[in-house]
Design a protein around this motif. Structure first.
Motif, short mmCIF file in Angstrom:
data_model
loop_
_atom_site.label_atom_id
_atom_site.label_comp_id
_atom_site.label_asym_id
_atom_site.label_seq_id
_atom_site.Cartn_x
_atom_site.Cartn_y
_atom_site.Cartn_z
N LEU A 1 -34.48 -35.28 -16.78
CA LEU A 1 -33.29 -34.83 -16.04
C LEU A 1 -32.59 -33.70 -16.80
O LEU A 1 -32.08 -32.76 -16.20
N TYR B 1 -31.18 -29.67 -10.35
CA TYR B 1 -30.83 -31.07 -10.53
C TYR B 1 -30.61 -31.74 -9.20
O TYR B 1 -30.27 -31.11 -8.21
N ILE B 2 -30.83 -33.03 -9.23
CA ILE B 2 -30.74 -33.80 -8.00
C ILE B 2 -29.27 -34.05 -7.70
O ILE B 2 -28.55 -34.62 -8.51
N ILE B 3 -28.85 -33.58 -6.56
CA ILE B 3 -27.44 -33.77 -6.24
C ILE B 3 -27.22 -34.87 -5.21
O ILE B 3 -26.14 -35.35 -5.04
N SER B 4 -28.28 -35.26 -4.53
CA SER B 4 -28.08 -36.30 -3.54
C SER B 4 -29.39 -37.05 -3.27
O SER B 4 -30.38 -36.45 -2.93
N LEU B 5 -29.36 -38.35 -3.47
CA LEU B 5 -30.50 -39.19 -3.11
C LEU B 5 -30.25 -39.75 -1.73
O LEU B 5 -29.19 -40.30 -1.47
N ARG C 1 -34.68 -30.28 -16.70
CA ARG C 1 -34.88 -29.59 -15.42
C ARG C 1 -33.78 -28.58 -15.17
O ARG C 1 -32.62 -28.85 -15.41
N GLU C 2 -34.21 -27.44 -14.65
CA GLU C 2 -33.20 -26.44 -14.29
C GLU C 2 -32.46 -26.85 -13.03
O GLU C 2 -31.25 -26.73 -12.94
N GLU D 1 -30.40 -29.03 -6.24
CA GLU D 1 -29.81 -27.70 -6.31
C GLU D 1 -30.71 -26.86 -7.18
O GLU D 1 -31.03 -27.23 -8.32
#
Lengths: 213, 278
Positions: B249, B255-259, B252-253, B268
């Motif tokens: 996490l 990133y997960i903003i919503s699961l 990574r450039e 994003e």
């Protein structure tokens, strides 16, 4: 000509603001869930701005989105240190909704909270890489600090050469052990405090000014 | 005598493993296949020795009866390819018997095809290549067409799947096809005799068509790897239970903003401004 002068003035103002010593540094408050990060963030924000950052709770993962309080000006020894406080979700390697069921939560709410908490961890890790210029690492001094999460996060922070202040929180509790945290991270200074009670906050502010000023 | 070495003529039973590493007698690696129903061995042997051996050897041979059945059954391009793959004819005798069976409708269609092909290209074999697009034209071309299908079937089977079950079982057919598709296509053009040259020339075009599915499988593989690498950062054990790879996490450039509840998630992606700042 007037337009040109105005433009020049405004550019100068912007540059002054950009490069002045007063430019607030973004300080991320990191740590595992339930260490007291939001309580500390609220304590700092209330002490210096009068506002709170976000709701506190004894249920883990109350903070599931990073919250920012900008331009918190802390006065120490006649100088003013301006910081942006970023209160981050607690970082963990596992999120399980069943943990929340113990707190009288319906399964549906627990699952949603779990999902949001996971998103929050991803966000916190992202900001650690992208956005913070210093870290206040908050640990619950009643719990064992030798965890994978703590070791990894402190390692990342060190690899980034970010200034870090380790706070041993919850000293108001009986089984608190500041020394255990000092032993875990001897390479960093550890400051004991109770964010809830406001104990030893003066030293915390001194160190914030020293580390992040 | 389903398999026959095209060099020395030695025959092998269907399913025989003797020939897997070449003909034990002469070391030849070109074989032709004749279903046990019996075909004109002389014709096929001739053709096989004639340099079209690569495809003829690997292509299942077809009896006249089969040819008739297959032709009457052909309705679409893909069917045509499949049938021709499983039951091509290589012998001149076969061609004659097959062409005798054709009815007038077939002949009319054949004439149409010849006209059409003649306009486009003087090479008669090219129509064989184009035929998969239209089944009606495919079946009407006389001997040439069967030749062509014999040449092109190495590539055709991978696109069309199972062959004629009456001729051989599917495992054998697929095993043979796989080898042919990869190894034979690039080698064919140089070894043509005059008669086979046209159909060989057609093969690469057919190869293009049928290689499309082959191209997709590496793509799928990449996609799967990509997905796996993404799931390394957050593993959904079950809804509400997650395992997080913090280093992944962090590194990574995006990133997960919503699961999402259905297992999807929103990320994003860093924009140009972020990239230039770094």
């Amino acid at each position: 000509m007037g337009l040109f002068t105005d433009l020049k003035d405004s550019i100068a103002r912007v540059t002054d603001k950009l490069f002045s010593a007063q430019e607030p540094k973004r300080i991320g408050i990191y740590g595992p869930p339930n260490a007291g990060k939001t309580t500390l963030a609220n304590r700092i924000a209330r002490d210096w701005t009068g506002d709170a950052v976000g709701p506190e709770s004894h249920i883990p993962h109350e903070t599931r989105r990073a919250r920012r309080k900008e331009n918190v000006e802390i006065e120490r020894n006649g100088n003013t240190v301006s910081i942006d406080i970023v209160d981050t979700p607690g970082v963990t390697t596992k999120v399980d909704y069943e943990e929340f069921l113990d707190h009288d939560m319906e399964k549906e709410d627990a699952v949603r909270r779990s999902r949001e908490a996971t998103e929050g961890v991803a966000e916190a890790m992202h900001w650690l890489r992208e956005d913070v210029e210093g870290v206040i690492y908050v640990l619950d001094s009643t719990t064992d600090p030798f965890t994978q999460v703590n070791t990894m996060l402190i390692g990342i922070i060190e690899s980034q050469d970010l200034p870090v202040l380790i706070l041993a929180n919850k000293t108001d509790l009986e089984d608190s052990s500041v020394q255990r945290i000092r032993n875990a991270f001897p390479q960093h200074e550890t400051i004991p405090l109770s964010a809830l009670e406001g104990d030893n906050m003066d030293e915390v502010y001194d160190k914030i000014a020293e580390y992040f000023g | 005598m389903p398999h026959q070495c095209t060099t020395c003529g030695r025959t092998f039973e269907d399913g025989s493993k003797e020939m897997l590493s070449g003909c034990p007698d002469c070391g030849g690696n070109k074989f032709q296949f004749q279903p046990s129903g019996g075909a004109n061995a002389g014709g096929s042997a001739k053709n096989g020795a004639g340099g079209g051996a690569t495809s003829a050897a690997t292509a299942p041979k077809k009896t006249p009866e089969n040819a008739r059945t297959a032709e009457s059954a052909r309705t679409a391009g893909t069917d045509t390819v499949g049938n021709s793959a499983s039951a091509p004819e290589t012998g001149s005798d076969d061609r004659n018997s097959a062409s005798n069976d054709r009815n007038s409708a077939v002949n009319r269609a054949a004439a149409t095809v010849r006209d059409w092909v003649g306009k486009r290209d003087n090479t008669p074999r090219d129509d064989a290549t184009d035929d998969p697009a239209s089944g009606s034209t495919r079946k009407d071309t006389p001997a040439q067409r069967k030749d062509a299908s014999a040449r092109t079937d190495p590539s055709a089977p991978s696109a069309t799947g199972p062959s004629d079950p009456s001729a051989e079982d599917s495992a054998q057919a697929s095993a043979r096809r796989d080898v042919v598709t990869e190894s034979e296509l690039p080698d064919e053009p140089p070894q043509n005799v005059a008669d086979a040259a046209d159909s060989e020339a057609a093969a690469p075009q057919n190869g293009e068509v049928v290689s499309a599915p082959d191209d997709e499988s590496p793509g799928l593989k990449e996609l799967r790897e990509e997905l796996n690498s993404q799931f390394e950062s957050i593993r959904i054990v079950e809804p509400g239970q997650y395992e997080l790879n913090l280093m992944e996490l962090y590194e990574r450039e995006e990133y997960i903003i919503s699961l999402q509840e259905d297992g999807k998630y929103v990320i994003e992606v860093p924009d140009a401004w972020d990239a230039s700042n770094r």
